[in-house]
Structure formats: C-alpha cells, structure tokens
Design an enzyme around this catalytic site. Structure first.
Site, PDB file in Angstrom:
ATOM      1  N   SER A 236      17.015   6.111 -39.835  1.00 20.92           N
ATOM      2  CA  SER A 236      15.552   6.288 -39.901  1.00 20.92           C
ATOM      3  C   SER A 236      14.829   5.065 -39.356  1.00 20.92           C
ATOM      4  CB  SER A 236      15.123   6.504 -41.350  1.00 20.92           C
ATOM      5  OG  SER A 236      13.715   6.514 -41.449  1.00 20.92           O
ATOM      6  N   TYR A 250      15.460   4.380 -50.304  1.00 20.49           N
ATOM      7  CA  TYR A 250      15.663   5.150 -49.070  1.00 20.49           C
ATOM      8  C   TYR A 250      15.766   4.206 -47.876  1.00 20.49           C
ATOM      9  CZ  TYR A 250      14.608   8.483 -45.289  1.00 20.49           C
ATOM     10  OH  TYR A 250      14.640   9.236 -44.132  1.00 20.49           O
TER      11      TYR A 250
HETATM   12  N1  LIG Z   1      11.780  14.167 -41.112  1.00 24.66           N
HETATM   13  C1  LIG Z   1      11.623  12.900 -40.810  1.00 24.66           C
HETATM   14  O1  LIG Z   1      10.526  12.480 -40.452  1.00 24.66           O
HETATM   15  C2  LIG Z   1      12.785  11.952 -40.860  1.00 24.66           C
HETATM   16  C3  LIG Z   1      12.570  10.650 -40.407  1.00 24.66           C
HETATM   17  C4  LIG Z   1      13.631   9.754 -40.427  1.00 24.66           C
HETATM   18  C5  LIG Z   1      14.867  10.148 -40.874  1.00 24.66           C
HETATM   19  N2  LIG Z   1      15.058  11.417 -41.322  1.00 24.66           N
HETATM   20  C6  LIG Z   1      16.386  11.758 -41.801  1.00 24.66           C
HETATM   21  O2  LIG Z   1      16.822  12.965 -41.187  1.00 24.66           O
HETATM   22  C7  LIG Z   1      17.689  13.643 -42.075  1.00 24.66           C
HETATM   23  C8  LIG Z   1      17.197  15.067 -42.236  1.00 24.66           C
HETATM   24  O3  LIG Z   1      15.903  14.999 -42.796  1.00 24.66           O
HETATM   25  P1  LIG Z   1      14.916  16.243 -42.887  1.00 24.66           P
HETATM   26  O4  LIG Z   1      13.574  15.704 -42.614  1.00 24.66           O
HETATM   27  O5  LIG Z   1      15.421  17.385 -42.110  1.00 24.66           O
HETATM   28  O6  LIG Z   1      15.025  16.506 -44.453  1.00 24.66           O
HETATM   29  P2  LIG Z   1      14.778  17.820 -45.314  1.00 24.66           P
HETATM   30  O7  LIG Z   1      13.948  18.806 -44.572  1.00 24.66           O
HETATM   31  O8  LIG Z   1      14.317  17.333 -46.639  1.00 24.66           O
HETATM   32  O9  LIG Z   1      16.258  18.409 -45.446  1.00 24.66           O
HETATM   33  C9  LIG Z   1      17.237  17.665 -46.118  1.00 24.66           C
HETATM   34  C10 LIG Z   1      18.539  18.433 -46.084  1.00 24.66           C
HETATM   35  O10 LIG Z   1      19.508  17.692 -46.818  1.00 24.66           O
HETATM   36  C11 LIG Z   1      20.113  18.542 -47.789  1.00 24.66           C
HETATM   37  N3  LIG Z   1      20.403  17.786 -48.983  1.00 24.66           N
HETATM   38  C12 LIG Z   1      19.531  17.054 -49.723  1.00 24.66           C
HETATM   39  N4  LIG Z   1      20.154  16.500 -50.773  1.00 24.66           N
HETATM   40  C13 LIG Z   1      21.451  16.888 -50.682  1.00 24.66           C
HETATM   41  C14 LIG Z   1      22.590  16.647 -51.474  1.00 24.66           C
HETATM   42  N5  LIG Z   1      22.529  15.901 -52.588  1.00 24.66           N
HETATM   43  N6  LIG Z   1      23.757  17.207 -51.111  1.00 24.66           N
HETATM   44  C15 LIG Z   1      23.824  17.990 -50.018  1.00 24.66           C
HETATM   45  N7  LIG Z   1      22.793  18.245 -49.221  1.00 24.66           N
HETATM   46  C16 LIG Z   1      21.610  17.705 -49.559  1.00 24.66           C
HETATM   47  C17 LIG Z   1      19.075  19.632 -48.063  1.00 24.66           C
HETATM   48  O11 LIG Z   1      19.700  20.846 -48.450  1.00 24.66           O
HETATM   49  P3  LIG Z   1      19.778  21.347 -49.967  1.00 24.66           P
HETATM   50  O12 LIG Z   1      18.426  21.103 -50.574  1.00 24.66           O
HETATM   51  O13 LIG Z   1      20.180  22.777 -49.856  1.00 24.66           O
HETATM   52  O14 LIG Z   1      20.838  20.528 -50.574  1.00 24.66           O
HETATM   53  C18 LIG Z   1      18.440  19.805 -46.694  1.00 24.66           C
HETATM   54  O15 LIG Z   1      19.192  20.706 -45.922  1.00 24.66           O
HETATM   55  C19 LIG Z   1      17.692  12.853 -43.378  1.00 24.66           C
HETATM   56  O16 LIG Z   1      18.810  12.009 -43.422  1.00 24.66           O
HETATM   57  C20 LIG Z   1      16.426  12.033 -43.291  1.00 24.66           C
HETATM   58  O17 LIG Z   1      16.515  10.849 -44.029  1.00 24.66           O
HETATM   59  C21 LIG Z   1      14.048  12.333 -41.326  1.00 24.66           C
END
Ligand SMILES: NC(=O)c1ccc[n+]([C@@H]2O[C@H](COP(=O)([O-])OP(=O)(O)OC[C@H]3O[C@@H](n4cnc5c(N)ncnc54)[C@H](OP(=O)(O)O)[C@@H]3O)[C@@H](O)[C@H]2O)c1
Length: 339
Positions: A236, A250
């Site tokens: 991130s 985080y």
């Molecule tokens: N969106 C952004 O702006 C952004 C920016 C920087 C980095 N990121 C990174 O990108 C990645 C994806 O983020 P996103 O924005 O797509 O997040 P999101 O929409 O909140 O989705 C998170 C995913 O992780 C799964 N998850 C959460 N806790 C879990 C656990 N304990 N065990 C297994 N699966 C789990 C969730 O599925 P379930 O709820 O079904 O478990 C969901 O599929 C993350 O690592 C995040 O830190 C995102």
C-alpha cells in the site's frame, strides 16, 4: 464469497455502438479500452461526462449482457471450452494449465484479479472467509476451487494449505497473489493510531496482512517452484507515509510486507520463483473510508481514484512472461499520489 456491493465484474455491452478506439470493431462503447478494461467517458457540451447505457459511474461497472459468443462475433470452440469462461485455457511451456491462488477474491481488487485471470484462461483457487457466492462470482469452477479460511487465524492457515495442496495434487502453482488485507477502524470509524490500537488488533492485522503471505508462500513452496511461479504481494501507499484514514497497524503491516517482499525475492529467486509487490494508492473498493474522494482528489495529479481492474492488469503483468526478469520490486499504482 458474498458481496452486497455491485461488483466490478461487468464489461461493456458488446452490442453497443461504434468504437473509435477499438479499430471500429463495433464491440465497445467510445472511451472503453479493452486492453486495460478501463473506461474514460467522453465529455458532453455541458462539460459533464456522457455515460453509455448500463454504465454505473459510482462503481465504474457495466451491467453485463447475457453472454453470447456468437453475438460478439466469436464462434464457440467446444474443444477448448473449460470450466471458467469460454476461453482457451492458459498453458505453460509444458502444456500444463496455469494455476494461481488469490486471497481476498470476494470483492474489490481481488475480485477484479480473478476476473482478469479467468478471462485469460487460468485456473484460479480463491481464499476468503466467506463461502463462494454464485450470484456475484461469475467464474464457473468457483465453488470447487474456493477455500474458506480466516487468514487471521493461525490454526486455519495450515489447514488451508493442506486443502490447497490436495486440490493442486502435486501439480504446479504458477502464481500466488497475496491480496487479502484488513484495515480496522475504531468503534466510531475513527483512525487507530499507534497509541489507540488495541493489542488484539495489532496481532490480527499483522496475521492477515503480513504473516499469511509468507505462510502461504512457504507452505506452497514446492508447487511454486514446480511452476516457476510468481508471488505478488499487495502492499500500500500507506507503507511510506502517515495516512489520514489508514491506521498505524495497517500502515506498519504494509511497510513490513514491502520488506518481506524484498527478503522473499532474495530467498526464492534461486528456486526460480519471482516475488514482487504492488502498492496501490486510493482504489475504489469497500476498504476506503468515507471522505476519501474529497480528501484525496486535490492531492492526486490524475484527479481521480483508481479502479480495481487497473490493479488487476498490473498483477497479470507480474505473473506473465512479460516480467520474467523482474523480482524484488514494488510497483506503485496511485495516479501520481506520491509525486
Ligand atoms: N482499495 C484501496 O484503496 C487499497 C489501497 C492500498 C492497498 N490496498 C490493499 O489491496 C488489498 C485488497 O484491498 P481491497 O480494497 O480490495 O479490500 P476489500 O474490498 O476490503 O476486500 C478485502 C478482501 O480480503 C478478504 N479478507 C479480509 N479479511 C480476511 C481474512 N481474515 N481472511 C481471508 N480473507 C480476508 C475479504 O473477503 P472476506 O470478507 O470474504 O473474507 C475481501 O475479499 C488489501 O491488501 C489492501 O490492503 C487497497
């Protein structure tokens, strides 16, 4: 893998009008780029974007038409039909089906990654806490290749690895995408800083965001080695500077994942496994806090938030031959947010 939000699964209506940017094939609406699956709407005389029918500007998705290969001008090749969509399977140099694992595939970036790789013909094994949801996950073999696991639970992760090994059956793993991540907030949605984060939260965040990636990569080392695999860790932008919404646990877990990427790249390279990271900025998913757009648009030179499918394209690049000499790198994808 349930998901109440509209997913990013849908592509523009293939029946729509002429497409000046696609060689006049008439398959895509103006402004849609079929290579990156992104859409930049034309601007009308009133200065407002013109969206085609079926496009939702809030989620940047299209309502998917009923699949019809014939309507898209492609005859169905019954011999090469496979369990995801009707595209030929992606094969490696030995003729084996390319296989990957994506954690956190139920929504957001992970969901887009699965869609991208399914479109490319990969077999995809997904991991998340919830059961597979047929209505929001359109890849056909999903239920059979979905592993329900809480990556924050140190007892569940080894069981998931055993389950995955059984599914792969001493075969090859060509990619592991450590995408699942959590960013907890306080009871009123407030940012948790280094003084206010409870100990349990520190441990849970570090287990999901940092330990699960190395446990999975180490546990599936033999399969990754056999597949000359590529590991992609989703880190991130918050790993390098204090963020107004993302908490201390985080941010530090993501900084540690960046460092872990470097260490893994060094250790896995002699075994033919590449390890890289992608550091997204503000991407439109559930993980964003309310107010992100107002706060960040003035700070992002490209003046928009990112889309999950843009991250998915980069993941695909890092898992493809096109990046065969890249390892130990972290690639930023943030519209210039750090400039
Ligand atoms: N969106 C952004 O702006 C952004 C920016 C920087 C980095 N990121 C990174 O990108 C990645 C994806 O983020 P996103 O924005 O797509 O997040 P999101 O929409 O909140 O989705 C998170 C995913 O992780 C799964 N998850 C959460 N806790 C879990 C656990 N304990 N065990 C297994 N699966 C789990 C969730 O599925 P379930 O709820 O079904 O478990 C969901 O599929 C993350 O690592 C995040 O830190 C995102």
């Amino acid at each position: 893998m349930s998901n109440d939000r509209p997913s990013d699964q849908d592509r523009p209506n293939l029946e729509q009008g002429a497409a000046p940017n696609t060689g006049g094939q008439g398959k895509y609406p103006p402004g849609y780029d079929p290579v990156t699956h992104t859409y930049t709407p034309p601007i009308g005389p009133d200065g407002r974007p013109i969206y085609p029918p079926g496009y939702d500007p809030a989620t940047h998705t299209f309502k998917r038409p009923e699949p019809s290969s014939a309507a898209a001008g492609c005859p169905v090749d019954h011999e090469h039909r496979h369990e995801y969509q009707h595209v030929p399977p992606a094969l490696d140099a030995d003729g084996d089906r390319r296989t990957m694992i994506v954690t956190g595939a139920s929504r957001g970036i992970g969901h887009s990654i699965v869609r991208k790789f399914a479109d490319e013909g990969w077999r995809i094994i997904t991991i998340s806490r919830h059961a597979f949801a047929r209505n929001s996950c359109p890849w056909e073999a999903g239920p059979e290749d979905h592993v329900q696991c809480d990556l924050g639970d140190r007892e569940q992760v080894p069981l998931a690895i055993i389950d995955i090994k059984r599914r792969i059956g001493q075969g090859k793993l060509h990619a592991l995408v450590n995408n699942a991540g959590i960013s907890p907030k306080g009871p009123a949605g407030e940012r948790l800083n280094s003084l206010t984060t409870p100990m349990y939260t520190w441990m849970q965040v570090f287990h999901v965001n940092l330990l699960a990636p190395i446990l999975l990569a180490k546990g599936l080392f033999d399969e990754l080695k056999a597949g000359h695999g590529s590991v992609v860790n989703i880190t991130s932008v918050v790993g390098t500077r204090v963020h107004p919404f993302a908490g201390a646990a985080y941010a530090t877990s993501k900084a540690a994942l960046t460092a872990l990427t470097r260490e893994m790249a060094n250790d896995f390279a002699p075994h033919g496994i590449r390890v890289n990271a992608i550091a997204p900025g503000e991407i439109i998913t559930d993980i964003l806090s309310p107010g992100t757009e107002e706060k960040f648009l003035p700070l992002i030179p490209m003046k928009r938030l990112g889309r999950p499918e843009e991250v998915a394209e980069l993941v695909h690049f890092l898992c493809s031959e096109a990046s065969s000499y890249i390892t130990g790198e972290q690639i930023n994808i943030n519209g210039g947010q750090l400039l």
